[in-house]
Motif scaffolding. Structure first.
Motif, PDB file in Angstrom:
ATOM      1  N   LEU B   9      -3.241  63.829  80.692  1.00  0.00           N
ATOM      2  CA  LEU B   9      -3.274  64.064  79.256  1.00  0.00           C
ATOM      3  C   LEU B   9      -4.184  63.052  78.573  1.00  0.00           C
ATOM      4  O   LEU B   9      -4.894  63.376  77.628  1.00  0.00           O
ATOM      5  CB  LEU B   9      -1.858  63.984  78.684  1.00  0.00           C
ATOM      6  N   ASP B  10      -4.150  61.818  79.084  1.00  0.00           N
ATOM      7  CA  ASP B  10      -4.964  60.772  78.496  1.00  0.00           C
ATOM      8  C   ASP B  10      -6.432  61.152  78.479  1.00  0.00           C
ATOM      9  O   ASP B  10      -7.127  61.015  77.482  1.00  0.00           O
ATOM     10  CB  ASP B  10      -4.766  59.475  79.282  1.00  0.00           C
ATOM     11  N   GLY B  11      -6.894  61.654  79.619  1.00  0.00           N
ATOM     12  CA  GLY B  11      -8.281  62.075  79.727  1.00  0.00           C
ATOM     13  C   GLY B  11      -8.599  63.191  78.750  1.00  0.00           C
ATOM     14  O   GLY B  11      -9.632  63.172  78.062  1.00  0.00           O
ATOM     15  N   ILE B  12      -7.674  64.134  78.653  1.00  0.00           N
ATOM     16  CA  ILE B  12      -7.881  65.272  77.765  1.00  0.00           C
ATOM     17  C   ILE B  12      -7.959  64.807  76.313  1.00  0.00           C
ATOM     18  O   ILE B  12      -8.817  65.221  75.539  1.00  0.00           O
ATOM     19  CB  ILE B  12      -6.718  66.288  77.933  1.00  0.00           C
ATOM     20  N   ASP B  29      -9.842  74.834  74.800  1.00  0.00           N
ATOM     21  CA  ASP B  29     -10.188  74.260  76.101  1.00  0.00           C
ATOM     22  C   ASP B  29      -9.252  73.117  76.451  1.00  0.00           C
ATOM     23  O   ASP B  29      -8.768  73.012  77.578  1.00  0.00           O
ATOM     24  CB  ASP B  29     -11.645  73.738  76.089  1.00  0.00           C
ATOM     25  N   ALA B  30      -9.035  72.248  75.467  1.00  0.00           N
ATOM     26  CA  ALA B  30      -8.182  71.088  75.715  1.00  0.00           C
ATOM     27  C   ALA B  30      -6.765  71.541  76.067  1.00  0.00           C
ATOM     28  O   ALA B  30      -6.141  71.019  76.993  1.00  0.00           O
ATOM     29  CB  ALA B  30      -8.145  70.185  74.493  1.00  0.00           C
ATOM     30  N   LEU B  31      -6.276  72.533  75.344  1.00  0.00           N
ATOM     31  CA  LEU B  31      -4.907  72.986  75.594  1.00  0.00           C
ATOM     32  C   LEU B  31      -4.772  73.696  76.941  1.00  0.00           C
ATOM     33  O   LEU B  31      -3.729  73.655  77.573  1.00  0.00           O
ATOM     34  CB  LEU B  31      -4.427  73.887  74.456  1.00  0.00           C
ATOM     35  N   LYS B  32      -5.863  74.301  77.384  1.00  0.00           N
ATOM     36  CA  LYS B  32      -5.854  74.917  78.714  1.00  0.00           C
ATOM     37  C   LYS B  32      -5.622  73.830  79.772  1.00  0.00           C
ATOM     38  O   LYS B  32      -4.886  74.014  80.728  1.00  0.00           O
ATOM     39  CB  LYS B  32      -7.200  75.615  78.953  1.00  0.00           C
ATOM     40  N   GLU B  33      -6.301  72.694  79.544  1.00  0.00           N
ATOM     41  CA  GLU B  33      -6.126  71.558  80.448  1.00  0.00           C
ATOM     42  C   GLU B  33      -4.700  71.018  80.384  1.00  0.00           C
ATOM     43  O   GLU B  33      -4.124  70.630  81.394  1.00  0.00           O
ATOM     44  CB  GLU B  33      -7.122  70.440  80.093  1.00  0.00           C
ATOM     45  N   VAL B  34      -4.145  70.968  79.159  1.00  0.00           N
ATOM     46  CA  VAL B  34      -2.770  70.499  79.001  1.00  0.00           C
ATOM     47  C   VAL B  34      -1.836  71.414  79.795  1.00  0.00           C
ATOM     48  O   VAL B  34      -0.936  70.965  80.495  1.00  0.00           O
ATOM     49  CB  VAL B  34      -2.343  70.469  77.515  1.00  0.00           C
ATOM     50  N   ARG B  35      -2.091  72.711  79.709  1.00  0.00           N
ATOM     51  CA  ARG B  35      -1.261  73.680  80.422  1.00  0.00           C
ATOM     52  C   ARG B  35      -1.312  73.432  81.934  1.00  0.00           C
ATOM     53  O   ARG B  35      -0.296  73.393  82.613  1.00  0.00           O
ATOM     54  CB  ARG B  35      -1.741  75.102  80.123  1.00  0.00           C
ATOM     55  N   ARG B  36      -2.528  73.216  82.430  1.00  0.00           N
ATOM     56  CA  ARG B  36      -2.677  72.954  83.860  1.00  0.00           C
ATOM     57  C   ARG B  36      -1.946  71.676  84.262  1.00  0.00           C
ATOM     58  O   ARG B  36      -1.259  71.618  85.282  1.00  0.00           O
ATOM     59  CB  ARG B  36      -4.167  72.841  84.203  1.00  0.00           C
ATOM     60  N   ALA B  37      -2.093  70.648  83.418  1.00  0.00           N
ATOM     61  CA  ALA B  37      -1.412  69.381  83.696  1.00  0.00           C
ATOM     62  C   ALA B  37       0.099  69.592  83.724  1.00  0.00           C
ATOM     63  O   ALA B  37       0.796  69.045  84.574  1.00  0.00           O
ATOM     64  CB  ALA B  37      -1.776  68.344  82.634  1.00  0.00           C
ATOM     65  N   PHE B  38       0.602  70.397  82.823  1.00  0.00           N
ATOM     66  CA  PHE B  38       2.033  70.698  82.785  1.00  0.00           C
ATOM     67  C   PHE B  38       2.468  71.425  84.051  1.00  0.00           C
ATOM     68  O   PHE B  38       3.489  71.100  84.637  1.00  0.00           O
ATOM     69  CB  PHE B  38       2.366  71.564  81.553  1.00  0.00           C
ATOM     70  N   LYS B  46       6.635  79.476  82.310  1.00  0.00           N
ATOM     71  CA  LYS B  46       6.935  80.136  81.034  1.00  0.00           C
ATOM     72  C   LYS B  46       7.086  79.103  79.924  1.00  0.00           C
ATOM     73  O   LYS B  46       6.635  79.294  78.801  1.00  0.00           O
ATOM     74  CB  LYS B  46       8.233  80.937  81.156  1.00  0.00           C
ATOM     75  N   VAL B  47       7.761  77.990  80.274  1.00  0.00           N
ATOM     76  CA  VAL B  47       7.958  76.909  79.299  1.00  0.00           C
ATOM     77  C   VAL B  47       6.599  76.356  78.872  1.00  0.00           C
ATOM     78  O   VAL B  47       6.343  76.143  77.685  1.00  0.00           O
ATOM     79  CB  VAL B  47       8.838  75.790  79.892  1.00  0.00           C
ATOM     80  N   ALA B  48       5.729  76.153  79.862  1.00  0.00           N
ATOM     81  CA  ALA B  48       4.397  75.626  79.577  1.00  0.00           C
ATOM     82  C   ALA B  48       3.641  76.577  78.642  1.00  0.00           C
ATOM     83  O   ALA B  48       2.991  76.157  77.680  1.00  0.00           O
ATOM     84  CB  ALA B  48       3.618  75.431  80.875  1.00  0.00           C
ATOM     85  N   LYS B  49       3.765  77.850  78.925  1.00  0.00           N
ATOM     86  CA  LYS B  49       3.065  78.867  78.152  1.00  0.00           C
ATOM     87  C   LYS B  49       3.517  78.834  76.683  1.00  0.00           C
ATOM     88  O   LYS B  49       2.711  78.807  75.761  1.00  0.00           O
ATOM     89  CB  LYS B  49       3.378  80.241  78.754  1.00  0.00           C
TER      90      LYS B  49
END
Lengths: 302, 439
Positions: B9-12, B29-38, B46-49
């Motif tokens: 998350l820090d990097g994002i 784009d950033a939130l897509k990365e957050v989703r992947r990190a999650f 589903k929670v991540a989504k």
């Protein structure tokens, strides 16, 4: 082996119905495969703990294969996915007990089922007429020794123990030496559960492994990481760190009879090449069986 | 435990912070990365989504895009929602105001119920309760022995009989009434949520003893299945809270987020180590800070307050004022730092430090070596280090198992510390900022 197949099928009932159910739901009713479909397949794989990377890899290969074979039929897409999963898991030699004694070291984080797995494997080897010796080298957890003693009593295996808090490496050394003297066929060494992030405990584990090698050059012949099927992506870190410390020859995947999918083994196999040797699908002694990748995937997609 | 998630998350967020202006595109784009990190942190997909959808909606609002620091605003939204998702505020266990409090621990095999029982009992014994541990796991070999051994070590009585689990529980309640115990902690056998027979047994136990609280014990390393098992236990029994165990590993602990979201039940305690005292209250806001790499200064201060002896601290202050800081005082300081926990866990709470030290093995034994050297000194040497000459140094090195260079280093650094202390009166507290500790 047929008994196992049946049991695994029952054990995986929930897994299968969920995974395949979702996939079938995803795939059928769509004559055309599209980008969205692959994303959904990826999501289903992620939900089985395969991991983002492995799921992406499988979905990617699936995409390639589908376009190469120019197929878009639901049944065929599933068949191809199955093939891809077998490819990831395939090519493992079954577990052997070639040495005299054959020494197997069990390692893993806390609560994955090391002691129970040893009890089960011991009972099965004993039933095959092998002379089995347990080493209770978990001298840390309260009553770990008693737990293994009960298993030893049930199957009639020998057991070498040490006092609570004593040096586990010494217990392991004594056990292997005793097995050599008494002419036992297999030594199963139980170790205390430890988080792989604990530097000192991992050093202790290395020492246990070295001590075993001193008692018998070439031992341990197998070092198995016991992994709980409910484990998520941390399983990758566990395999990596335990592997770096003592060199893993295989996995024991336990508690597969729940709803957990154990998809993490695909990720571990893909990343480190460590194969699954045994799977635990129930509470009874014979509910732990040697692992066959083709059957595993077949059962998954029955 | 949330270390890797923080890093991702820090990097994002760094990228986001760097953006003077945010567009719909770079937020997405950033939130897509957050989703992947999650997802990589085992947060249920589903929670991540849902989480991402919520953040996205709020982030793309007029307020954020037109603000001066849109990147910071997005991070704040993620933080606030994370705190919310983690349960808002910390919650204690419930007590029965009229009579015996009964807590029942349930969960899958190997999640850490037995150890968790002992930890809860110790914590509340220290808080002045009179706990009774009840061993009702009749299935796992030696499970009762395990609880008995733990109870003996903590001097907490353990009750069990050779009956079935329901009978053990009811007998335990009777025993507690007779013997004036006010807190009963019930250890049950691990079971799969799809095992109807065993789940039914838990229901019968619940009916028989009417527990004040049912605690679901969950392993922090659990993957996507966490949602399923927690949900089933909740549906079958109605859980009141969650104890998250094995959080001292590097599991990213996304399962905690999922369990909270799906059951709506709060995480109350986290197991942070193998010893019976290693149990912490779960603080959502602090945990959110840690997830996002903001450190956890509040916990650090609390740990310091619990470990530091105020009287000794005052004495030390007097000595510092008179510039009489000796090796003996230094030794006391070391002991207090040790009481606070491992260096690694302490440093991890300081903002920014956790990341800087990632991958370096923090060796608590460095402290032990310093301790050994001080212990190898005579009382006179400790009070007056200037008398430590070559032959004394050699003796200290031999006595403590260190090299003479190590001893030299310690004495040199201690000398510098003393100089700093002397300057303290003239320069004020800032003098401490340049102080080097010899470890």
């Amino acid at each position: 082996m047929r008994g196992f197949f049946k049991k695994l099928k029952i054990g995986l009932e929930k897994t299968r119905s969920r995974l395949v159910g979702q996939l079938t739901e995803t795939v059928t009713g769509r004559p055309q495969f599209d980008e969205e479909l692959f994303e959904e397949i990826e999501e289903v794989l992620i939900a089985s703990d395969c991991g983002v990377e492995t799921a992406g890899l499988l979905a990617g290969r699936l995409r390639e294969e589908c376009s190469r074979r120019k197929t878009m039929q639901a049944a065929e897409v599933l068949e191809i996915l199955k093939e891809q999963m077998v490819l990831v898991l395939a090519g493992d030699a079954p577990a052997t007990t070639a040495h005299q004694p054959h020494v197997i070291l069990f390692v893993g984080v806390n609560g994955t089922g090391k002691t129970t797995s040893i009890g089960k494997i011991g009972a099965q080897l004993k039933a095959q007429g092998k002379q089995v010796l347990f080493a209770a080298a978990d001298t840390f957890r309260a009553a770990a020794r008693e737990q293994l003693q009960i298993w030893a009593g049930r199957s009639g295996a020998d057991i070498v123990t040490g006092a609570d808090g004593s040096d586990p490496a010494a217990v392991a050394f004594d056990a292997v030496s005793a097995a050599i003297t008494r002419g036992r066929d297999v030594v199963l060494i139980d170790t205390a559960g430890r988080l792989h992030t604990r530097h000192n405990l991992m050093e202790e584990l290395k020492k246990i492994s070295r001590a075993v090698g001193k008692a018998m050059p070439g031992a341990p012949h197998e070092t198995l990481l016991v992994l709980d099927a409910t484990t998520g992506q941390n399983g990758v870190a566990q395999a990596e760190t335990f592997g770096a410390a003592v060199g893993l020859t295989g996995l024991v995947l336990t508690k597969l009879d729940g709803t957990a999918k154990g998809g993490i083994v695909l990720g571990i196999r893909h990343r480190f090449g460590v194969p699954v040797k045994w799977v635990g699908v129930g509470e009874k002694p014979d509910d732990l069986e040697t692992f066959d990748p083709a059957e595993f995937v077949a059962a998954l997609f029955q | 435990m949330f270390g890797d998630l923080s890093d991702r998350l820090d990097g994002i967020f760094k990228t986001l912070r760097g953006q003077g202006k945010l567009s719909e595109g770079n937020v997405k784009d950033a939130l897509k990365e957050v989703r992947r990190a999650f997802l990589e942190a085992d947060v249920n997909y589903k929670v991540a989504k849902n989480f991402i959808a919520g953040v996205e909606e709020e982030s793309l609002g007029e307020k954020v895009l037109s603000s001066v620091t849109p990147g910071q605003m997005v991070i704040k939204i993620v933080y606030d929602r994370l705190v919310q998702l983690l349960g808002g505020q910390s919650r204690d266990m419930a007590f029965n105001p009229r009579g015996i409090t009964i807590w029942m621990m349930v969960g899958l095999q190997g999640s850490g119920k037995t150890t968790g029982c002992a930890k809860l009992a110790l914590r509340h014994k220290r808080a002045g309760r009179k706990p009774l541990l009840v061993a009702a796991d009749i299935y796992r070999p030696a499970a009762k022995d395990q609880l008995k051994i733990l109870g003996k070590a903590l001097d907490i009585p353990v009750f069990t009989t050779d009956d079935g689990p329901v009978k053990i529980a009811t007998s335990a309640v009777a025993h507690a009434k007779e013997n004036d115990y006010d807190l009963l902690i019930l250890d049950t056998a691990g079971r799969l949520h799809i095992d109807d027979v065993l789940m039914d047994e838990l229901k019968r136990m619940r009916e028989a003893v009417k527990p004040t609280e049912i605690m679901f014990v969950a392993d922090a390393m659990t993957g996507q299945d966490a949602v399923k098992s927690a949900d089933e236990f909740n549906k079958a029994l109605g859980i009141d809270g969650v104890m998250l165990t094995k959080t001292d590993g590097d599991a990213r602990g996304g399962a905690a987020l999922s369990i909270l979201e799906v059951t709506g039940r709060p995480v109350k305690f986290v197991g942070t180590g193998e010893k019976s005292a290693d149990l912490d209250v779960f603080h959502p806001s602090r945990m959110a800070s840690r997830i996002l790499g903001m450190g956890d200064v509040v916990s650090l201060v609390e740990k310091a307050q619990a470990a530091v002896d105020t009287k000794k601290a005052e004495e030390l202050e007097q000595k510092l004022r008179k510039a009489q800081f000796t090796f003996e005082d230094f030794y006391d300081q070391l002991q207090q730092v040790k009481n606070m926990g491992s260096l690694e866990s302490l440093l991890g709470m300081i903002p920014g430090v956790g990341k800087a030290l990632k991958g370096l093995p923090i060796d608590d034994r460095a402290l032990v070596r310093v301790e050994a050297m001080i212990q190898s000194m005579t009382p006179e040497e400790r009070r007056n280090p200037s008398i430590i000459n070559g032959s004394r140094r050699k003796r200290i090195a031999l006595g403590s198992g260190n090299s003479i260079q190590d001893v030299n280093k310690l004495i040199k650094q201690f000398g510098e510390m003393q100089k700093m202390v002397k300057k303290l009166g003239k320069m004020g507290p800032k003098a401490f900022s340049g102080m080097k500790f010899p470890f």
